[in-house]
Motif scaffolding. Structure first.
Motif, PDB file in Angstrom:
ATOM      1  N   GLU A   1       0.831  -1.202   0.000  1.00  0.00           N
ATOM      2  CA  GLU A   1       0.000   0.000   0.000  1.00  0.00           C
ATOM      3  C   GLU A   1       0.868   1.256   0.000  1.00  0.00           C
ATOM      4  OE1 GLU A   1      -3.602  -0.876   2.424  1.00  0.00           O
ATOM      5  OE2 GLU A   1      -3.331   1.253   2.918  1.00  0.00           O
ATOM      6  N   GLY A   2       0.540   2.190  -0.845  1.00  0.00           N
ATOM      7  CA  GLY A   2       1.245   3.468  -0.881  1.00  0.00           C
ATOM      8  C   GLY A   2       2.544   3.414  -1.672  1.00  0.00           C
ATOM      9  N   GLU A   3       2.883   2.286  -2.285  1.00  0.00           N
ATOM     10  CA  GLU A   3       4.130   2.195  -3.057  1.00  0.00           C
ATOM     11  C   GLU A   3       3.828   2.013  -4.534  1.00  0.00           C
ATOM     12  OE1 GLU A   3       7.108  -0.319  -1.432  1.00  0.00           O
ATOM     13  OE2 GLU A   3       6.921   0.600   0.556  1.00  0.00           O
ATOM     14  N   ASP A   4       4.840   2.317  -5.366  1.00  0.00           N
ATOM     15  CA  ASP A   4       4.563   2.213  -6.796  1.00  0.00           C
ATOM     16  C   ASP A   4       5.459   1.184  -7.488  1.00  0.00           C
ATOM     17  OD1 ASP A   4       6.937   3.486  -6.606  1.00  0.00           O
ATOM     18  OD2 ASP A   4       6.257   5.407  -7.460  1.00  0.00           O
ATOM     19  N   LYS A   5       6.229   0.442  -6.679  1.00  0.00           N
ATOM     20  CA  LYS A   5       7.110  -0.567  -7.286  1.00  0.00           C
ATOM     21  C   LYS A   5       6.844  -1.893  -6.581  1.00  0.00           C
ATOM     22  CE  LYS A   5      11.922  -0.905  -8.352  1.00  0.00           C
ATOM     23  NZ  LYS A   5      13.130  -0.865  -7.613  1.00  0.00           N
ATOM     24  N   PRO A   6       6.603  -2.971  -7.338  1.00  0.00           N
ATOM     25  CA  PRO A   6       6.314  -4.245  -6.679  1.00  0.00           C
ATOM     26  C   PRO A   6       7.513  -4.757  -5.892  1.00  0.00           C
ATOM     27  CG  PRO A   6       6.572  -4.557  -9.046  1.00  0.00           C
ATOM     28  CD  PRO A   6       6.628  -3.077  -8.805  1.00  0.00           C
ATOM     29  N   LEU A   7       7.221  -5.613  -4.941  1.00  0.00           N
ATOM     30  CA  LEU A   7       8.284  -6.223  -4.144  1.00  0.00           C
ATOM     31  C   LEU A   7       9.012  -7.277  -4.962  1.00  0.00           C
ATOM     32  CD1 LEU A   7       6.367  -6.889  -0.809  1.00  0.00           C
ATOM     33  CD2 LEU A   7       8.196  -5.229  -1.160  1.00  0.00           C
ATOM     34  N   LEU A   8      10.295  -7.415  -4.703  1.00  0.00           N
ATOM     35  CA  LEU A   8      11.037  -8.526  -5.313  1.00  0.00           C
ATOM     36  C   LEU A   8      10.502  -9.830  -4.720  1.00  0.00           C
ATOM     37  CD1 LEU A   8      14.668  -7.088  -5.156  1.00  0.00           C
ATOM     38  CD2 LEU A   8      13.259  -7.442  -7.199  1.00  0.00           C
ATOM     39  N   PRO A   9      10.679 -10.936  -5.431  1.00  0.00           N
ATOM     40  CA  PRO A   9      10.191 -12.207  -4.907  1.00  0.00           C
ATOM     41  C   PRO A   9      10.783 -12.501  -3.526  1.00  0.00           C
ATOM     42  CG  PRO A   9      10.866 -12.448  -7.196  1.00  0.00           C
ATOM     43  CD  PRO A   9      11.285 -11.061  -6.772  1.00  0.00           C
ATOM     44  N   ALA A  10       9.934 -13.074  -2.659  1.00  0.00           N
ATOM     45  CA  ALA A  10      10.346 -13.448  -1.307  1.00  0.00           C
ATOM     46  C   ALA A  10       9.909 -14.892  -1.077  1.00  0.00           C
ATOM     47  CB  ALA A  10       9.699 -12.517  -0.293  1.00  0.00           C
ATOM     48  N   ARG A  11      10.609 -15.562  -0.148  1.00  0.00           N
ATOM     49  CA  ARG A  11      10.365 -16.999   0.055  1.00  0.00           C
ATOM     50  C   ARG A  11       9.675 -17.258   1.384  1.00  0.00           C
ATOM     51  NH1 ARG A  11      15.252 -18.205  -0.619  1.00  0.00           N
ATOM     52  NH2 ARG A  11      15.913 -18.622   1.499  1.00  0.00           N
ATOM     53  N   LEU A  12       8.556 -17.974   1.329  1.00  0.00           N
ATOM     54  CA  LEU A  12       7.822 -18.324   2.544  1.00  0.00           C
ATOM     55  C   LEU A  12       8.016 -19.808   2.840  1.00  0.00           C
ATOM     56  CD1 LEU A  12       5.631 -17.011   4.528  1.00  0.00           C
ATOM     57  CD2 LEU A  12       4.003 -18.407   3.259  1.00  0.00           C
ATOM     58  N   GLU A  13       8.355 -20.120   4.085  1.00  0.00           N
ATOM     59  CA  GLU A  13       8.459 -21.530   4.516  1.00  0.00           C
ATOM     60  C   GLU A  13       7.546 -21.683   5.726  1.00  0.00           C
ATOM     61  OE1 GLU A  13      12.953 -22.637   4.609  1.00  0.00           O
ATOM     62  OE2 GLU A  13      12.759 -20.452   4.461  1.00  0.00           O
ATOM     63  N   ILE A  14       6.556 -22.548   5.574  1.00  0.00           N
ATOM     64  CA  ILE A  14       5.552 -22.681   6.624  1.00  0.00           C
ATOM     65  C   ILE A  14       6.050 -23.595   7.730  1.00  0.00           C
ATOM     66  CG2 ILE A  14       3.175 -23.461   7.091  1.00  0.00           C
ATOM     67  CD1 ILE A  14       2.558 -22.533   4.186  1.00  0.00           C
ATOM     68  N   ILE A  15       5.933 -23.121   8.964  1.00  0.00           N
ATOM     69  CA  ILE A  15       6.363 -23.905  10.125  1.00  0.00           C
ATOM     70  C   ILE A  15       5.136 -24.580  10.748  1.00  0.00           C
ATOM     71  CG2 ILE A  15       7.455 -23.775  12.404  1.00  0.00           C
ATOM     72  CD1 ILE A  15       8.809 -21.126  11.420  1.00  0.00           C
ATOM     73  N   SER A  16       4.059 -23.839  10.855  1.00  0.00           N
ATOM     74  CA  SER A  16       2.818 -24.356  11.446  1.00  0.00           C
ATOM     75  C   SER A  16       1.709 -23.440  10.913  1.00  0.00           C
ATOM     76  CB  SER A  16       2.911 -24.303  12.981  1.00  0.00           C
ATOM     77  OG  SER A  16       2.826 -22.966  13.405  1.00  0.00           O
ATOM     78  N   PRO A  17       0.445 -23.728  11.190  1.00  0.00           N
ATOM     79  CA  PRO A  17      -0.613 -22.898  10.589  1.00  0.00           C
ATOM     80  C   PRO A  17      -0.449 -21.396  10.842  1.00  0.00           C
ATOM     81  CG  PRO A  17      -1.566 -24.874  11.545  1.00  0.00           C
ATOM     82  CD  PRO A  17      -0.109 -24.896  11.912  1.00  0.00           C
TER      83      PRO A  17
END
Ligand code: URA
Length: 249
Positions: free
Chosen positions: A168-184
């Motif tokens: 929100e409020g930005e004009d440049k998308p985020l670079l790819p980021a990595r999510l690793e799920i530990i628990s719900p």
């Protein structure tokens, strides 16, 4: 004198390391209270090579010398401390010995963590190193463990990895980021940028809310389990270099 090493006058070196004024250091030296390899250095105008040997051998008023300029510290930031020199309340700089807070060049944090984020933060007086770690082109990975208010939906990893997520409020998308799920309700999120409140805002963009945030890794360097909140230690040059190396995944 070691060939190639930078040099400094004793009084200037110690004054810049926060020990005392140059005049006071001249007095200390004259009174035989500064020793190098056990021998008094009586002239404060002595020019010394800034080497590990100097660091190991110089004793000021009975105390081993503080780290020479070019230091990198790993700090385990406790919750509730601020990465700022001037705000009210506990500051990250309060964790350092008083003399270290008077150094010139000053020790400053490499980037910042929010007041309510805990974990690994680096401090240095080495401007070139600082810039390498924060420069976007170096893509240094920062890993956060986020605890969430609501269970993950399962779509977040793809959203964060997309390279199209716009905060929100930005004009440049985020670079790819990595999510690793530990628990719900818990996940590691690894990002390479340092936008304002980035991790909290990413989960907010995914319709969730971060209730606790802890950083445990920067580049190839992981916060050791035995470094208590509020404690810090000085990195070896190999450890400092590992910040700029990619972790073995
Ligand atoms: N992202 C946040 O939201 N806060 C931090 O302190 C660091 C990254």
């Amino acid at each position: 004198m070691t060939k190639g090493a930078p040099t400094s006058r004793l009084d200037k070196l110690l004054a810049n390391m926060g020990y005392a004024s140059r005049r006071e250091i001249q007095m200390l030296a004259r009174n035989g209270r500064i020793l190098l390899d056990g021998v008094p250095v009586t002239g404060a105008d002595a020019r010394l090579a800034l080497t590990p040997h100097l660091e190991a051998g110089l004793v000021v008023d009975g105390e081993a010398l503080d780290p020479l300029p070019g230091v990198v510290l790993m700090v385990n930031k406790p919750l509730g401390t601020t990465c700022s020199h001037k705000e009210a309340g506990p500051l990250i700089y309060d964790l350092l010995p008083a003399r270290w807070r008077r150094r010139d060049p000053a020790l400053s944090t490499i980037g910042r963590l929010d007041k309510e984020t805990s974990g690994l933060i680096l401090m240095t007086d080495d401007g070139a190193f600082l810039h390498k770690v924060i420069a976007p082109r170096h893509h240094v990975e920062k890993r956060y463990r986020a605890t969430l208010a609501r269970p993950l939906e399962g779509t977040e990893a793809a959203l964060f990895a997309s390279g199209t997520l716009m905060l929100e409020g930005e004009d440049k998308p985020l670079l790819p980021a990595r999510l690793e799920i530990i628990s719900p309700k818990e996940a590691f999120l690894t990002v390479t940028e340092g936008r304002y409140h980035q991790v909290r805002r990413m989960f907010a963009a995914a319709g969730n809310h971060v209730v606790a945030l802890h950083r445990d890794r920067i580049g190839g360097l992981t916060l050791p389990a035995d470094l208590a909140p509020g404690a810090f230690y000085r990195l070896s040059s190999a450890e400092a270099a590992s910040v700029l190396a990619r972790p073995e995944l």
